[in-house]
Scaffold this active site. Structure first.
Site, PDB file in Angstrom:
ATOM      1  N   ASN A 103      58.811  29.547  59.044  1.00 24.05           N
ATOM      2  CA  ASN A 103      57.884  29.687  60.175  1.00 24.05           C
ATOM      3  C   ASN A 103      56.564  28.946  59.948  1.00 24.05           C
ATOM      4  OD1 ASN A 103      56.490  31.259  58.360  1.00 24.05           O
ATOM      5  ND2 ASN A 103      56.666  33.175  59.492  1.00 24.05           N
ATOM      6  N   GLU A 163      50.699  33.826  57.157  1.00 19.70           N
ATOM      7  CA  GLU A 163      51.651  33.831  58.266  1.00 19.70           C
ATOM      8  C   GLU A 163      51.009  33.206  59.510  1.00 19.70           C
ATOM      9  OE1 GLU A 163      54.602  34.383  57.688  1.00 19.70           O
ATOM     10  OE2 GLU A 163      55.035  36.274  56.671  1.00 19.70           O
ATOM     11  N   HIS A 215      54.627  29.074  57.185  1.00 15.24           N
ATOM     12  CA  HIS A 215      53.595  29.693  56.339  1.00 15.24           C
ATOM     13  C   HIS A 215      53.471  28.963  55.001  1.00 15.24           C
ATOM     14  CE1 HIS A 215      56.786  32.627  54.629  1.00 15.24           C
ATOM     15  NE2 HIS A 215      56.299  32.033  53.566  1.00 15.24           N
TER      16      HIS A 215
HETATM   17  C1  GLP Z   1      57.464  32.777  50.022  1.00 12.87           C
HETATM   18  C2  GLP Z   1      56.226  32.285  49.253  1.00 12.87           C
HETATM   19  C3  GLP Z   1      55.824  30.893  49.688  1.00 12.87           C
HETATM   20  C4  GLP Z   1      57.031  29.979  49.734  1.00 12.87           C
HETATM   21  C5  GLP Z   1      58.031  30.508  50.740  1.00 12.87           C
HETATM   22  C6  GLP Z   1      59.255  29.626  50.918  1.00 12.87           C
HETATM   23  O1  GLP Z   1      57.149  33.370  51.220  1.00 12.87           O
HETATM   24  N1  GLP Z   1      55.119  33.158  49.400  1.00 12.87           N
HETATM   25  O2  GLP Z   1      54.839  30.398  48.769  1.00 12.87           O
HETATM   26  O3  GLP Z   1      56.652  28.673  50.076  1.00 12.87           O
HETATM   27  O4  GLP Z   1      58.433  31.793  50.281  1.00 12.87           O
HETATM   28  O5  GLP Z   1      60.150  29.866  49.872  1.00 12.87           O
HETATM   29  P1  GLP Z   1      61.461  29.039  49.556  1.00 12.87           P
HETATM   30  O6  GLP Z   1      61.027  27.840  48.790  1.00 12.87           O
HETATM   31  O7  GLP Z   1      62.284  29.983  48.726  1.00 12.87           O
HETATM   32  O8  GLP Z   1      62.096  28.708  50.861  1.00 12.87           O
END
Ligand code: GLP
Length: 258
Positions: A133, A140, A135
Site C-alpha cells: 500500500n 501507513e 508504506h
Molecule cells: C513491513 C516493514 C516495512 C517493509 C514492509 C514490506 O511492514 N515495516 O519496513 O518495507 O513490511 O515488507 P516485505 O519486504 O516483506 O514485502
C-alpha cells in the site's frame, strides 16, 4: 529520483550492496529495514564481510520501526529480526545497533527518545522496503509527510500481510507500532529503496510516477535530493518511463557514484 531496473531479485540485492558497501567502509551510521525484501541484500553484505573483508566495526545501525508490546527478545520483534538476518553475522557490536523501544509502558516517551537519538546520529544511508500500500517503515497511508518518530496503528492490510510471520495468525500481530516518521526518514543522506516481485508493481509506480501524496507515503522520496529506487522487472512492470530509466542508467558518467 534514480530508478535502477535489474533483471531479478538477486541482481537487485547485488546492486543495493554495491551502493551500501562504501558507507560501511566509511564506518557510517546506517539505517536498516526489516521485511523480506532486504534479506537478500543482507546475505550479500554478509558474504562480502566473510569473503571480501567488509568490516562493520565502526558502523552504527538504526532500525526503522518496531512492534509495540513484544519483548525485545521475541523472535518477531524487529530488534531480534535484524540480529538474526544481519548483525550477528558481521562484526558490529550489539551496543552499536539501535531500535525504537517497543517494550515499554511509555511509548510516547520512547518515540521522542528515538527521534532525538536519530537527530544526533545523522544517518548517512537509509535502506527501505515498501509495503504493497506504499508504506515505508510503518508509515501507513495518510501519514504526514513531515512526521517524526511516533506511534502508529497498522492498516488491516499490513496486519494481514505480516501475519505470515506470526503462524498466519492476524490476532497475534501487534496492531500498534513505533516508526520513524517520514520527516525522520527524509533526514538520512541517501535513501535506497528496494522492491521485488509483481505484488509491489503498483506501489513502485505510485511512489515514482504518481503524485506526491500522503496516500502513498513512499512518494515522499520524490522530495529527497538523493533517492535511489532499485527494482526487478516484475516490480517495474507498472512504470511508464521504463525506457527512460534504462537510458539514464546507461548514461552514467564513469566513476559517478550512486
Ligand atoms: C513491513 C516493514 C516495512 C517493509 C514492509 C514490506 O511492514 N515495516 O519496513 O518495507 O513490511 O515488507 P516485505 O519486504 O516483506 O514485502
Amino acid at each position: 529520483m534514480e530508478i535502477l531496473i535489474r533483471p531479478d531479485a538477486a541482481a537487485v540485492a547485488c546492486q543495493a550492496a554495491d551502493i551500501i558497501e562504501p558507507y560501511v567502509r566509511a564506518g557510517a551510521a546506517l539505517g536498516m529495514a526489516t521485511g523480506s525484501t532486504p534479506v537478500a541484500t543482507y546475505r550479500e553484505l554478509i558474504r562480502r564481510h566473510r569473503e571480501e573483508s567488509l568490516n562493520f566495526r565502526r558502523c552504527s545501525i538504526y532500525m526503522l520501526d518496531e512492534y509495540l508490546g513484544l519483548p525485545a527478545d521475541h523472535e518477531q520483534s524487529y530488534a531480534a529480526t535484524i540480529r538474526r538476518e544481519l548483525t550477528e553475522h558481521v562484526d558490529i557490536p550489539d551496543r552499536q545497533v539501535f531500535s525504537p523501544n517497543g517494550n515499554t509502558t511509555d511509548p510516547v516517551a520512547a518515540a521522542a527518545d528515538y527521534e532525538n537519538q536519530l537527530l544526533r546520529a545523522r544517518v548517512s544511508m537509509q535502506l527501505l522496503g515498501v509495503g504493497a500500500n506504499g508504506h515505508i517503515g510503518f508509515n501507513e497511508p495518510t501519514s504526514s509527510l513531515n512526521s517524526p518518530t511516533r506511534i502508529k496503528a497498522l492498516h488491516p492490510q499490513t496486519v494481514a500481510d505480516n501475519a505470515r510471520f506470526f503462524d498466519g495468525r492476524e490476532d497475534l500481530v501487534p496492531k500498534l507500532v513505533l516508526t520513524q516518521g517520514l520527516g525522520t526518514i527524509q533526514r538520512a543522506g541517501h535513501l535506497v529503496l528496494v522492491a521485488t516481485g509483481a505484488a509491489k508493481a503498483d506501489a513502485v509506480a505510485a511512489l515514482a510516477e504518481g503524485p506526491l501524496s500522503a496516500m502513498c507515503p513512499a512518494s515522499v522520496l520524490q522530495l529527497h535530493p538523493h533517492a535511489t529506487v532499485i527494482v526487478d522487472e516484475a516490480a517495474a512492470a507498472g512504470l511508464k518511463l521504463h525506457e527512460y530509466y534504462r537510458f539514464a542508467d546507461a548514461q552514467k558518467l564513469p566513476g559517478q557514484g550512486y
